[in-house]
Design an enzyme around this catalytic site. Structure first.
Site, PDB file in Angstrom:
ATOM      1  N   HIS A 176      -0.758  -2.140  -2.132  1.00  0.00           N
ATOM      2  CA  HIS A 176      -0.815  -0.752  -1.653  1.00  0.00           C
ATOM      3  C   HIS A 176       0.288  -0.572  -0.608  1.00  0.00           C
ATOM      4  O   HIS A 176       0.017  -0.594   0.597  1.00  0.00           O
ATOM      5  CB  HIS A 176      -2.184  -0.456  -1.031  1.00  0.00           C
ATOM      6  CG  HIS A 176      -3.267  -0.315  -2.031  1.00  0.00           C
ATOM      7  ND1 HIS A 176      -3.442   0.830  -2.777  1.00  0.00           N
ATOM      8  CD2 HIS A 176      -4.216  -1.172  -2.434  1.00  0.00           C
ATOM      9  CE1 HIS A 176      -4.474   0.670  -3.588  1.00  0.00           C
ATOM     10  NE2 HIS A 176      -4.960  -0.546  -3.400  1.00  0.00           N
ATOM     11  N   GLU A 231       1.739   1.915   0.381  1.00  0.00           N
ATOM     12  CA  GLU A 231       1.573   3.109   1.219  1.00  0.00           C
ATOM     13  C   GLU A 231       0.933   2.776   2.571  1.00  0.00           C
ATOM     14  O   GLU A 231       1.095   3.511   3.544  1.00  0.00           O
ATOM     15  CB  GLU A 231       0.748   4.180   0.481  1.00  0.00           C
ATOM     16  CG  GLU A 231      -0.718   3.849   0.218  1.00  0.00           C
ATOM     17  CD  GLU A 231      -0.968   3.036  -1.055  1.00  0.00           C
ATOM     18  OE1 GLU A 231      -0.017   2.376  -1.533  1.00  0.00           O
ATOM     19  OE2 GLU A 231      -2.113   3.054  -1.552  1.00  0.00           O
ATOM     20  N   CYS A 266      -1.215  -0.317  -7.404  1.00  0.00           N
ATOM     21  CA  CYS A 266      -2.434  -1.067  -7.697  1.00  0.00           C
ATOM     22  C   CYS A 266      -2.952  -0.738  -9.094  1.00  0.00           C
ATOM     23  O   CYS A 266      -2.438  -1.264 -10.062  1.00  0.00           O
ATOM     24  CB  CYS A 266      -3.481  -0.824  -6.607  1.00  0.00           C
ATOM     25  SG  CYS A 266      -4.657  -2.171  -6.520  1.00  0.00           S
TER      26      CYS A 266
END
Ligand code: GLN
Length: 581
Positions: A546, A548, A417
């Site tokens: 994102h 993750e 990001c």
């Protein structure tokens, strides 16, 4: 009127009865069961980990589970909370900004959740006030009981009905005794009464103190905390004793005696090295079977499924426990003081670590202290660099130095990001020679705003609610590294939370100088993944998303996996070590 009738006269006037129990369509009373998890003594006991591990055990047995986290605060969502105080903001696919515990549920259950799995007092009260304005309460004064509590029960039942859950796992945030939790606890008490026996199981997590000066475990705080729960009319069925070391039998006996909970349901849940061992620990303690008995649902278990799931999980856990090689990953960011702010990044790297047989060590870099002169020294022992998401100008020039170092020295890089945006700025300045390249987030009138506010968002004023949020499709470009990492998928889905983006005007220049935008929005000119050719750099990837947030223990996220694999190769690169000597 019988008790039964009284309880379930759906949609009737609340003037006639003290009950306010709206029933969602499709609700099957007696089919949907509930496990309510609360905490005493202190917050931060790991209720989310406990609850999701228990939910996983039931899911493994073939039951449909649906978790919900109920937060005590009056914010509508977690979007405006400071990660320093509350940990990271976890974004769901439907764009809901939630507490990091939702990440724990998604990861352990390998299930995408949505707004129905998360509520706050703010949401509950807004719903009540909206109904009041719409004349929903039929001439009554709107009260904490039955209307606010009724709204809470409605949320729980709606989730049960919508997901057709066998068991809804209700995690009440904070601790028993917090003013903010009273509506939730009272609603759960009522729910247990209304649903009848064998429908709601209450689990309390408590903490057994072991003061160093005494050298022994003390149960008083735990006893008092549980008493607090009993004061509001809830008798726990299961007590999980958190502690730093295994809770002694004597201490469990004492707790059992003071609470009327049999010893077999007072279990030790002491600290462990890996949270992934908790499902097995709960199973060994027999908690899953106790829950099946308490809810009377043994007959819903699919033994074959359970055996399979268990084997799969065990092989994952065994891989964690094996001795492994190490890689060092630098994570640069503002919230380096608090790991919770980067919980999902840690988890996503861990998932890759297990798959690759490496132990991932993190080095937290405060970029406000980094400059061109010291960057090489600070990052010398790192095998990979992550610049995570963030907001605001602080430390951004230090981040650019880190990215430059990674690019020039061929150190694997993953930009998340803000880390994607910073990589574009670094490349624009140092490779394309675009003078004064920056983001308008940091420099409003910069000469070359390569990162700017989204065109379609420019019209929207103010800060709140104008972020691009949630799961979005990303179209991958064939022949690129990203395409390869995602097994040649043309379209993938990633989660987003950003306000700024690459200005499409600069894309041509950036690409001419060697930056490839390998992932884009399928229709709009929104750049979502970037990379440098592997001919010039082993792994230089950034994403506006994102990634993750969508990594799962048994399915590591491909961009992270590629990154960790490159970091491992970098750590083993002999030629580099010779050079360094
Ligand atoms: N601050 C940047 C933006 O708003 C990046 C956001 C993030 O990293 N989550 O676009």
């Amino acid at each position: 009127m019988s008790n039964e009738e009284l309880l379930f006269r759906i949609g009737q006037s609340t003037e006639e009865t003290e009950f306010y129990t709206p029933m969602p369509e499709g609700y099957r009373r007696g089919h949907h069961k509930y496990v309510v998890v609360v905490g005493t003594v202190m917050s931060g006991l790991g209720k989310g980990i406990f609850s999701s591990s228990l939910a996983k055990l039931l899911q493994d047995k073939g039951l449909r589970v649906a978790p919900i986290k109920m937060e005590g605060y009056y914010n509508i969502d977690s979007g405006t909370l400071n990660p320093y105080r509350h940990g990271e903001v976890f974004v769901l696919d439907d764009g809901m900004e939630t507490d990091m515990d939702l990440g724990t549920y998604e990861r352990l259950l390998d299930q995408d959740l949505n707004a129905a799995n998360f509520t706050t007092n703010g949401q509950i009260l807004s719903a009540v006030l909206k109904k009041e304005r719409e004349g929903g309460y039929l001439g009554r004064d709107v009260q904490f009981i039955p209307h606010v509590t009724g709204e809470v029960k409605l949320r729980l039942r709606e989730l049960a009905a919508r997901t057709n859950a066998d068991v809804v796992f209700v995690e009440v945030g904070g601790t028993v005794g917090d003013f903010e939790n009273q509506a939730y606890l009272e609603a759960c008490r009522q729910l247990a009464y209304e649903e009848g026996e064998n429908s709601v199981t209450f689990v309390v997590l408590t903490y057994v103190l072991e003061p160093g000066a005494l050298g022994e475990q003390k149960s008083k705080a735990a006893q008092l905390g549980i008493k607090r729960l009993m004061e509001v009319g809830i008798m726990p069925h299961i007590i999980a004793c958190r502690a730093s070391s295994p809770v002694k039998e004597k201490v469990r006996e004492k707790i059992s005696m003071y609470t009327n909970v049999p010893m077999r349901r007072v279990v030790t849940m002491h600290d462990v090295d890996s949270i992934y061992t908790i499902p097995d620990a709960l199973r060994t303690a027999g908690i899953d079977r106790e829950v099946l008995t308490l809810l009377n649902i043994h007959d819903r278990v699919d033994q074959g499924k359970d055996d399979q799931a268990r084997l799969k999980w065990r092989s994952f856990v065994e891989r964690i426990e094996k001795p492994r090689k190490d890689i060092n990953i630098a994570v640069t960011g503002k919230y380096t003081a608090l790991r919770d702010a980067y919980a999902s990044i840690i988890k996503a790297s861990e998932h890759c670590g297990v798959q690759l047989g490496v132990n991932v060590n993190f080095k937290w870099i405060d970029t406000t202290l980094i400059d061109a002169a010291n960057v090489a020294k600070r990052l010398a022992d790192c095998h990979g660099i992550i610049v995570p998401g963030g907001f605001g100008v602080r430390g951004t020039e230090g981040k650019i130095e880190c990215i430059r170092y990674a690019r020039e020295n061929k150190v694997p890089y993953l930009g998340l990001c803000l880390g994607f945006q910073m990589a574009v700025i670094e490349f624009a300045r140092n490779v394309c020679g675009i003078e004064g390249a920056n983001s308008t987030e940091f420099e409003k009138n910069c000469k070359n705003p390569v990162i700017d506010i989204l065109p379609e968002q420019k019209k929207i004023e103010g800060l709140g609610g104008n972020m691009r949020l949630g799961g979005k499709d990303v179209e991958l470009k064939p022949g690129t590294l990203a395409f390869q990492l995602f097994d040649s998928a043309r379209t993938i889905r990633l989660r987003f939370r950003h306000r700024y983006e690459v200005d499409p005007q600069y894309v041509k220049t950036l690409e001419e100088h060697g930056m490839t935008f390998s992932g884009k929005h399928p229709k709009q000119p929104i750049m979502q993944i970037l990379e440098l050719s592997q001919e010039v750099h082993p792994y230089f990837v950034g994403t506006q998303a994102h990634p993750e947030l969508t990594s799962r223990p048994l399915r590591p996220q491909p961009l992270f996996l590629g990154f960790c694999r490159a970091a491992l190769a970098y750590s083993q690169d002999k030629s580099r070590q010779v050079q360094a000597v």
